[in-house]
Structure formats: C-alpha cells, structure tokens
Motif scaffolding. Structure first.
Motif, PDB file in Angstrom:
ATOM      1  N   THR A   1      21.948  -9.231 -11.506  1.00 17.13           N
ATOM      2  CA  THR A   1      21.715  -9.641 -12.153  1.00 17.13           C
ATOM      3  C   THR A   1      20.449  -8.762 -12.363  1.00 17.13           C
ATOM      4  OG1 THR A   1      21.937 -11.423 -13.201  1.00 17.13           O
ATOM      5  CG2 THR A   1      23.988  -9.859 -13.882  1.00 17.13           C
ATOM      6  N   SER A   2      19.785  -7.947 -13.607  1.00 16.77           N
ATOM      7  CA  SER A   2      17.823  -8.072 -13.716  1.00 16.77           C
ATOM      8  C   SER A   2      18.076  -9.153 -13.873  1.00 16.77           C
ATOM      9  CB  SER A   2      18.199  -6.779 -14.529  1.00 16.77           C
ATOM     10  OG  SER A   2      16.609  -6.689 -14.586  1.00 16.77           O
ATOM     11  N   GLY A  49      13.317  -7.969 -13.789  1.00 19.48           N
ATOM     12  CA  GLY A  49      14.050  -6.732 -12.931  1.00 19.48           C
ATOM     13  C   GLY A  49      13.585  -7.030 -11.196  1.00 19.48           C
ATOM     14  N   GLY A  50      14.790  -6.505 -10.630  1.00 17.45           N
ATOM     15  CA  GLY A  50      14.648  -6.388  -9.014  1.00 17.45           C
ATOM     16  C   GLY A  50      13.605  -6.122  -7.746  1.00 17.45           C
ATOM     17  N   VAL A  51      12.561  -6.591  -7.526  1.00 16.03           N
ATOM     18  CA  VAL A  51      11.295  -6.324  -6.957  1.00 16.03           C
ATOM     19  C   VAL A  51      11.727  -5.406  -5.111  1.00 16.03           C
ATOM     20  CG1 VAL A  51       9.645  -8.127  -5.483  1.00 16.03           C
ATOM     21  CG2 VAL A  51      10.785  -9.240  -6.915  1.00 16.03           C
ATOM     22  N   ASN A  52      11.337  -3.881  -5.212  1.00 16.48           N
ATOM     23  CA  ASN A  52      11.334  -3.503  -4.167  1.00 16.48           C
ATOM     24  C   ASN A  52      10.246  -4.324  -3.000  1.00 16.48           C
ATOM     25  OD1 ASN A  52      13.153  -2.185  -5.561  1.00 16.48           O
ATOM     26  ND2 ASN A  52      11.799  -0.726  -6.042  1.00 16.48           N
ATOM     27  N   ARG A  53       9.466  -4.632  -3.537  1.00 17.40           N
ATOM     28  CA  ARG A  53       8.190  -4.881  -2.332  1.00 17.40           C
ATOM     29  C   ARG A  53       7.098  -6.514  -2.898  1.00 17.40           C
ATOM     30  NH1 ARG A  53       6.733  -1.228   1.419  1.00 17.40           N
ATOM     31  NH2 ARG A  53       8.541  -1.142   1.348  1.00 17.40           N
ATOM     32  N   VAL A  54       6.523  -7.005  -2.593  1.00 22.25           N
ATOM     33  CA  VAL A  54       5.605  -7.988  -2.932  1.00 22.25           C
ATOM     34  C   VAL A  54       4.729  -7.823  -1.768  1.00 22.25           C
ATOM     35  CG1 VAL A  54       7.354 -10.007  -1.640  1.00 22.25           C
ATOM     36  CG2 VAL A  54       5.438 -10.373  -3.735  1.00 22.25           C
ATOM     37  N   CYS A 100      -0.698 -11.969  -6.938  1.00 25.07           N
ATOM     38  CA  CYS A 100       0.531 -11.101  -6.025  1.00 25.07           C
ATOM     39  C   CYS A 100       0.772 -10.197  -7.147  1.00 25.07           C
ATOM     40  CB  CYS A 100       1.176 -12.013  -5.921  1.00 25.07           C
ATOM     41  SG  CYS A 100       1.246 -13.876  -4.570  1.00 25.07           S
ATOM     42  N   ALA A 101       1.362  -8.623  -5.901  1.00 26.90           N
ATOM     43  CA  ALA A 101       1.739  -8.228  -6.866  1.00 26.90           C
ATOM     44  C   ALA A 101       2.749  -6.942  -6.563  1.00 26.90           C
ATOM     45  CB  ALA A 101       0.579  -6.751  -5.806  1.00 26.90           C
ATOM     46  N   SER A 102       3.054  -7.080  -7.316  1.00 25.52           N
ATOM     47  CA  SER A 102       4.811  -6.782  -7.020  1.00 25.52           C
ATOM     48  C   SER A 102       5.565  -5.478  -7.714  1.00 25.52           C
ATOM     49  CB  SER A 102       5.548  -7.470  -7.483  1.00 25.52           C
ATOM     50  OG  SER A 102       5.816  -7.803  -9.551  1.00 25.52           O
ATOM     51  N   TRP A 103       6.294  -4.437  -7.049  1.00 23.59           N
ATOM     52  CA  TRP A 103       6.594  -3.627  -7.378  1.00 23.59           C
ATOM     53  C   TRP A 103       8.245  -3.389  -7.928  1.00 23.59           C
ATOM     54  CZ3 TRP A 103       7.196   1.202  -8.940  1.00 23.59           C
ATOM     55  CH2 TRP A 103       5.824   1.922  -8.762  1.00 23.59           C
ATOM     56  N   ALA A 104       8.515  -3.469  -9.108  1.00 25.45           N
ATOM     57  CA  ALA A 104       9.465  -3.653  -9.063  1.00 25.45           C
ATOM     58  C   ALA A 104      10.595  -2.798  -9.865  1.00 25.45           C
ATOM     59  CB  ALA A 104       9.833  -4.287 -11.162  1.00 25.45           C
ATOM     60  N   ASP A 105      12.108  -2.899  -9.463  1.00 24.92           N
ATOM     61  CA  ASP A 105      12.719  -1.956  -9.578  1.00 24.92           C
ATOM     62  C   ASP A 105      12.834  -0.845 -11.286  1.00 24.92           C
ATOM     63  OD1 ASP A 105      14.272  -3.371 -11.249  1.00 24.92           O
ATOM     64  OD2 ASP A 105      16.172  -3.163  -9.430  1.00 24.92           O
ATOM     65  N   THR A 106      11.965  -1.688 -12.188  1.00 23.62           N
ATOM     66  CA  THR A 106      12.482  -0.656 -13.632  1.00 23.62           C
ATOM     67  C   THR A 106      11.506   0.486 -13.845  1.00 23.62           C
ATOM     68  OG1 THR A 106      10.628  -2.801 -13.924  1.00 23.62           O
ATOM     69  CG2 THR A 106      12.804  -2.601 -14.908  1.00 23.62           C
ATOM     70  N   GLY A 107      10.283   0.724 -12.566  1.00 20.81           N
ATOM     71  CA  GLY A 107       9.337   1.731 -12.132  1.00 20.81           C
ATOM     72  C   GLY A 107       7.989   0.923 -12.320  1.00 20.81           C
ATOM     73  N   LYS A 108       7.752  -0.661 -12.809  1.00 20.67           N
ATOM     74  CA  LYS A 108       7.184  -1.218 -13.394  1.00 20.67           C
ATOM     75  C   LYS A 108       6.014  -1.921 -12.394  1.00 20.67           C
ATOM     76  CE  LYS A 108       7.668  -1.438 -18.543  1.00 20.67           C
ATOM     77  NZ  LYS A 108       8.203  -1.987 -19.942  1.00 20.67           N
TER      78      LYS A 108
END
Length: 438
Positions: free
Chosen positions: A162-163, A214-219, A229-237
């Motif tokens: 779950t998110s 949200g889920g983490v696509n890339r960190v 640190c930078a994170s790419w979220a599956d929410t588009g942010k």
C-alpha cells in the motif's frame, strides 16, 4: 556376454554373518573385468565390486548394501562407453553451469541460483518491503579500502503493498567479513566446529526509515554530500531529501533523528512517473531526471533549492527515458551525459548546446529491445556500456571527428567475464577475435 559400456554392477549379497573367501572376491572382480570389452569399462565397475567384496570379508558382520553408492555406480555404468568420456559426462552433470542470457533457455521448473565460490564476500539481508532501487552512500572510510570486516552505508526505497507503507531507508551494513563458504557440501563435524566462529562473524544491518509518498522507482545519493538523496516516486514526482540525522543515528544510537522527516524540495513538473535519475559527480547539486514521456530535465542548484528546466527539456527520445548518467571523466565530462530509452536508442547530450531536441550523438538501434541501463567507464572516459531487456550488453566509444561526436559500438549477444582490475568489464564481441574493454 561382451559389455557395451552399459553393464549394471552386480550387488554383493549381505551375508548373515558368513564370511566370503578373499580369493573368491578377487576372482569375481577379475571375472567382471574380463567380461567388459577392452577400452569400454569404467573405473567404478572394477573398483566398486572389489571394494564391496573385500568389505564383506573384513567385517564378517551383517551389512546392508550402500544403495546410494550402488545407484551412483549404476548410473555411471549406464552412461558413457569410454572411461575418459564417462568422466567428462560425470563432470558435466555434477558441476554447476553458468547461465548465458540470450543463449541458454530456462526449462520449466528451473531456477537460477548464485554460486557462492564466485564471490570474495557475499551477505544477505532483508527489510520489511521489496526495494526496487538502492545506491551506495559516500563515506569517509576510504574509497579503496580492502581490509575486512567492511562497512557500507546504503540508501534504498521500497515498493510496499500500500502506498502509505513506503519508506526511504538509510542503512548501515557492518561486520561484512570475507565469505568463508564456497558452496561445497560440508560435513556435520565441520558445521559444529564452525558454528561459534560463524556467530562471531555474523553481519549486521541497521536502518533508519522515513515515510515516502508513494513507491520509490529510483533513488540516488549525492556524491559530494551523501546525506542528500533524490527519489523518483510512482506518483510522478521527484523529491529531494536531507537524511543527515538518519545517517548519524546509525553510528550513534543516542542521536535520535527528527520525527516526521519530509522532502526539502519536490518537482511535480513531469507529466508521468519515471526512472531515470542521476547526480553530477562534478558539480555539487546538479542533477538529471527523465520520465516515461521521454523528456529529461536538467536540475541546477540555486539558493534554497533547485531550478528545474522543465521548459527546456531534452526531448529526443520517442519513448520512456529509462536511464541517464553524467560522463564520469575525460573531455567535456562536466557538461556531457548519456541517456537510453525504451525506443531502443542511446543518446549523448551536451548541456552547453542551446538546441535540446537533437542530441549530439544518436544510436537508434543500440539493442533489439528496450535499453534500460547504461554506465560510463570511470577509467576511460569515452567508453560507455548499455544493457537491454533481452539480457544483452553493448559497448561504444565516444570520439571526435570532422563530422562531430560519434559512437563506435559493437552489438550482438556478447558474454561478459570478470577482469582482475575492478573498475573494468571485459566483454568479448560477437565477431571472432574481437575483445572490448569497458
């Protein structure tokens, strides 16, 4: 009857306390050897028969035959025709085989497994949720350290069910001793004697987590300041984080990080979610992010945050930008980066160029499937290697000519093997006689 290399070994009956004559046992072995045609017998046939007969005489007791050994010999006798050929077949069946992507096929029910003896050190750990991405955090313990036990700091992001359960983990892996197992079977005595030392050498995993939207696509961790640190979220942010408190708490349990950590900066200008993300190794804070619509944004650090170039995006890809990476060394490394895409292409860009719809280099068919990962060589700046969904690797060399920048590459389905020099990957090309160093 003349044997054809497929004789089954005769069982030695278990005597009810009766002794067999030694000469009779030897005669049995000689007779069995004589029955087998010259050049077509297996060592196991004669030696196994003689050993069994001798054992019956020596013990003079009731013994059940060792069926496991007999089954082994039976199988050996049924296989090859020649002694040498049989030994080769036995090795092929017993030894683990290396799986080659694009060449070997997994049969139904087969699973890939790692070979412990291939690693100087390998440890396993588990966190609460699967992590799709992680990055090594720079520390002050030495970039070229070789002494064991080792310690490493890692940042990872989860893909929870779950998110609301997603986390960004700052982890410390410590007590990483050199692996003393090589995958071979060990006796119970060895297990007992080594149990105490294994406990002493047990690796440790400590982590401090913060909630992630949200889920983490890339960190990715900033090379010049590992706690950023930078994170790419599956929410588009895309989020920027300051995790210094979590990092310090891993070394000092008494230091409690602030509760309810939140991103220090968020970019919501991307039209879709994405995976491509990288910090510049040369300019502190400079970054790139690419999303599934193929556009890549340049992040320039400014006072209090970042200026994200959403209006001047690099937009040459016709499908998702899967990965981006700044050139690590060599000419123009501060301004050059590469990108790869689901459109099967590799592109090299120069941020000094005003036009951002056309890359300096375009390799339209770098692979026959989606290209989802790339890496510049840290030693020879002009070398780059890419990987695709089909498991293939391809490499190229950036060069300068009168026509501008170009990439010379080789493709096919190469196989890779380890090079003694750690930063390099040696990969034979698909053409005979070609070897490429990446």
């Amino acid at each position: 009857m003349p044997g054809q290399g497929k004789r089954r070994k005769q069982r030695v009956p278990a005597g009810g306390g009766e002794e067999e004559d030694e000469a009779e046992g030897e005669a049995e072995a000689e007779e069995e050897e004589a029955e087998v045609a010259p050049g077509k017998r297996r060592r196991a046939a004669a030696s196994g028969s003689a050993a069994a007969a001798g054992g019956a005489e020596d013990d003079g007791q009731d013994e059940e035959p060792d069926e496991s050994c007999e089954d082994e010999d039976d199988e050996q006798l049924e296989e090859g025709d020649d002694e040498d050929v049989g030994d080769d077949e036995e090795g092929e069946q017993g030894a683990p085989r290396i799986w080659r992507p694009g060449i070997d096929q997994l049969e139904e029910g087969e699973q890939l497994d790692m070979e412990p003896g291939s690693y100087d050190m390998i440890h396993k750990a588990q966190v609460e949720w699967p992590c799709l991405s992680f990055d090594i955090v720079r520390d002050d313990l030495g970039a070229q350290r070789t002494a064991y036990p080792m310690t490493a700091y890692v940042v990872a992001g989860t893909q929870a069910e779950t998110s609301g359960d997603n986390r960004l983990y700052m982890m410390k892996w410590s007590r990483l001793y050199k692996t003393n197992k090589d995958g071979r079977e060990e006796s119970d005595d060895d297990d007992d004697s080594d149990s105490d030392s294994d406990d002493d050498h047990e690796a440790q995993l400590e982590c401090k987590g913060v909630p992630h939207p949200g889920g983490v696509n890339r960190v990715r961790s900033m090379p010049q300041a590992g706690h950023i640190c930078a994170s790419w979220a599956d929410t588009g942010k895309v989020h920027m984080w300051h995790l210094e408190g979590q990092r310090k708490a891993l070394d000092k349990p008494s230091a409690q990080p602030a509760a309810g950590a939140k991103p220090i900066f968020t970019c919501d200008a991307h039209a879709e979610e994405g995976f491509a993300l990288d910090f510049s190794p040369h300019d502190t804070g400079r970054a790139l992010s690419g999303c599934n619509d193929g556009k890549i944004f340049l992040w320039e650090p400014v006072q209090g945050g970042w200026n994200v170039g959403s209006e001047t995006a690099f937009s040459g890809h016709s499908a998702a930008a899967e990965d981006v990476q700044w050139k690590k060394t060599g000419a123009g490394s501060q301004s050059i980066f590469a990108s790869c895409s689901a459109d099967r292409s590799l592109r090299v860009w120069d941020v000094r160029e005003k036009g951002r719809k056309k890359s300096a280099v375009h390799v339209p068919d770098a692979h026959g499937s989606d290209v989802n990962v790339l890496s510049w060589s840290p030693c020879v700046g002009e070398l780059v290697v890419t990987g695709a969904d089909d498991g293939g690797l391809a490499g190229g060399k950036e060069g300068r000519s009168e026509g501008g920048t170009k990439v010379r590459r080789h493709g096919g389905t190469p196989t890779a093997r380890r090079c003694p020099h750690p930063p390099l990957l040696e990969s034979p090309g698909h053409d005979p006689g070609e070897v490429y160093i990446f």
